[in-house]
Design an enzyme around this catalytic site. Structure first.
Site, PDB file in Angstrom:
ATOM      1  N   TYR A   1     101.255  18.809  88.887  1.00 39.11           N
ATOM      2  CA  TYR A   1     102.467  19.172  88.155  1.00 39.11           C
ATOM      3  C   TYR A   1     102.712  20.679  88.237  1.00 39.11           C
ATOM      4  O   TYR A   1     103.813  21.127  88.593  1.00 39.11           O
ATOM      5  CB  TYR A   1     102.342  18.737  86.698  1.00 39.11           C
ATOM      6  CG  TYR A   1     103.614  18.896  85.896  1.00 39.11           C
ATOM      7  CD1 TYR A   1     104.647  17.978  85.999  1.00 39.11           C
ATOM      8  CD2 TYR A   1     103.767  19.956  85.000  1.00 39.11           C
ATOM      9  CE1 TYR A   1     105.815  18.105  85.257  1.00 39.11           C
ATOM     10  CE2 TYR A   1     104.917  20.102  84.246  1.00 39.11           C
ATOM     11  CZ  TYR A   1     105.940  19.174  84.380  1.00 39.11           C
ATOM     12  OH  TYR A   1     107.096  19.315  83.632  1.00 39.11           O
TER      13      TYR A   1
ATOM     14  N   LYS B   1     105.876  22.227  90.327  1.00 42.41           N
ATOM     15  CA  LYS B   1     106.914  22.927  89.570  1.00 42.41           C
ATOM     16  C   LYS B   1     107.048  24.377  90.014  1.00 42.41           C
ATOM     17  O   LYS B   1     108.145  24.945  89.984  1.00 42.41           O
ATOM     18  CB  LYS B   1     106.622  22.832  88.068  1.00 42.41           C
ATOM     19  CG  LYS B   1     106.808  21.434  87.496  1.00 42.41           C
ATOM     20  CD  LYS B   1     108.239  20.928  87.663  1.00 42.41           C
ATOM     21  CE  LYS B   1     108.452  19.580  86.998  1.00 42.41           C
ATOM     22  NZ  LYS B   1     109.850  19.098  87.101  1.00 42.41           N
TER      23      LYS B   1
ATOM     24  N   SER C   1     110.078  23.633  84.980  1.00 39.48           N
ATOM     25  CA  SER C   1     109.191  23.663  83.808  1.00 39.48           C
ATOM     26  C   SER C   1     108.626  25.067  83.673  1.00 39.48           C
ATOM     27  O   SER C   1     108.548  25.819  84.660  1.00 39.48           O
ATOM     28  CB  SER C   1     108.040  22.666  83.998  1.00 39.48           C
ATOM     29  OG  SER C   1     107.037  22.865  83.029  1.00 39.48           O
TER      30      SER C   1
END
Length: 258
Positions: A149, A153, A136
């Site tokens: 997150y 990532k 991402s």
């Protein structure tokens, strides 16, 4: 890497980017496509649409990934391309539970590690192979409002870099995709979030960008062109970049209590 005649495995293939990858790659005449997902019925639907095979898989389990690789290589064919796409998003900061942190780590990071652990030695012995890791833009910048997150990532990008550095000259190709917001079930309701500040693109757009990168053996895949400029700005002046991110945060988060 030419996808024609290759055996391709795609995790998280029931929906979103994984499904789009399977459909797009099917157009390149691969020998086999294996559509893996925790949602076995969804994986079967994608497999039916692409002429592939379905596999029910929990990517958060190293043992499950190892068993799937063994089954595919023993019963179908040696794996040429492994698309490690499955991921999860947990919203929250310091209040995020340790269970959610661990799940984010297992799925967003260790799934990539497990695939490489069990495949790289085999691929090297037979002359090479390819890994497409879906990370991402949060792994290059960060994710406002989603600590686990953004952190996981970053680790996914870091592991992809390590894999390319360590095994890239042994026939192991690596691409890591770092899109911003993509129209999938994961981002439903986030159309006006910080992640979507530059708009949302389709899963099909991401899939096409990934295939182009695989064909040209390009490491970094940036479906949102603006991300490159953001990375450069971050590297040029880290403190200014953080200040800018704080301002962006303030646009999308409720004011803090006095």
């Amino acid at each position: 890497m030419d996808l024609q005649g290759k055996t391709i495995v795609i995790t998280g293939a029931a929906t979103g980017i994984g499904r789009a990858l399977a459909i797009a790659m099917a157009g390149y005449s691969p020998k086999h496509i294996v559509c893996a997902d925790l949602d076995g019925l969804g994986a079967q639907c994608t497999a039916d649409e692409t002429g592939g095979r379905a596999y029910t898989l929990d990517v958060g389990s190293d043992r499950a990934i190892a068993e799937m690789i063994d089954v595919i290589e023993d019963e179908i064919a040696p794996i040429d391309v492994f698309c490690s796409n499955a991921g999860i998003l947990r919203i929250g900061g310091l209040e995020t539970s340790l269970t959610d942190w661990q799940q984010s780590w297992d799925i967003n990071v260790m799934a990539h590690v497990s695939a490489a652990r069990h495949l790289v030695p085999r691929m090297i012995k037979r002359g090479g192979g390819y890994f497409l890791n879906i990370a991402s833009a949060a792994g290059l910048l960060n994710q406002i409002g989603a600590a686990s997150y953004g952190v996981s990532k970053h680790a996914a990008v870091g592991f992809s870099e390590w894999l390319a550095i360590t095994h890239g000259d042994q026939g192991i190709g690596v691409s890591v995709a770092c899109p911003q917001a993509v129209k999938t079930a994961m981002t439903e309701g986030m159309e006006h979030s910080a992640a979507a500040v530059d708009g949302m693109i389709s899963a099909e757009d991401v899939a096409n960008s990934c295939i182009e990168a695989i064909e040209s053996n390009r490491f970094l895949v940036l479906p949102h062109a603006k991300v490159e400029g953001y990375i450069q700005a971050k590297a040029a002046d880290y403190d200014r970049w953080i200040t800018g991110m704080q301002r962006l945060r303030d646009k999308f988060e409720l004011p803090k209590a006095d």
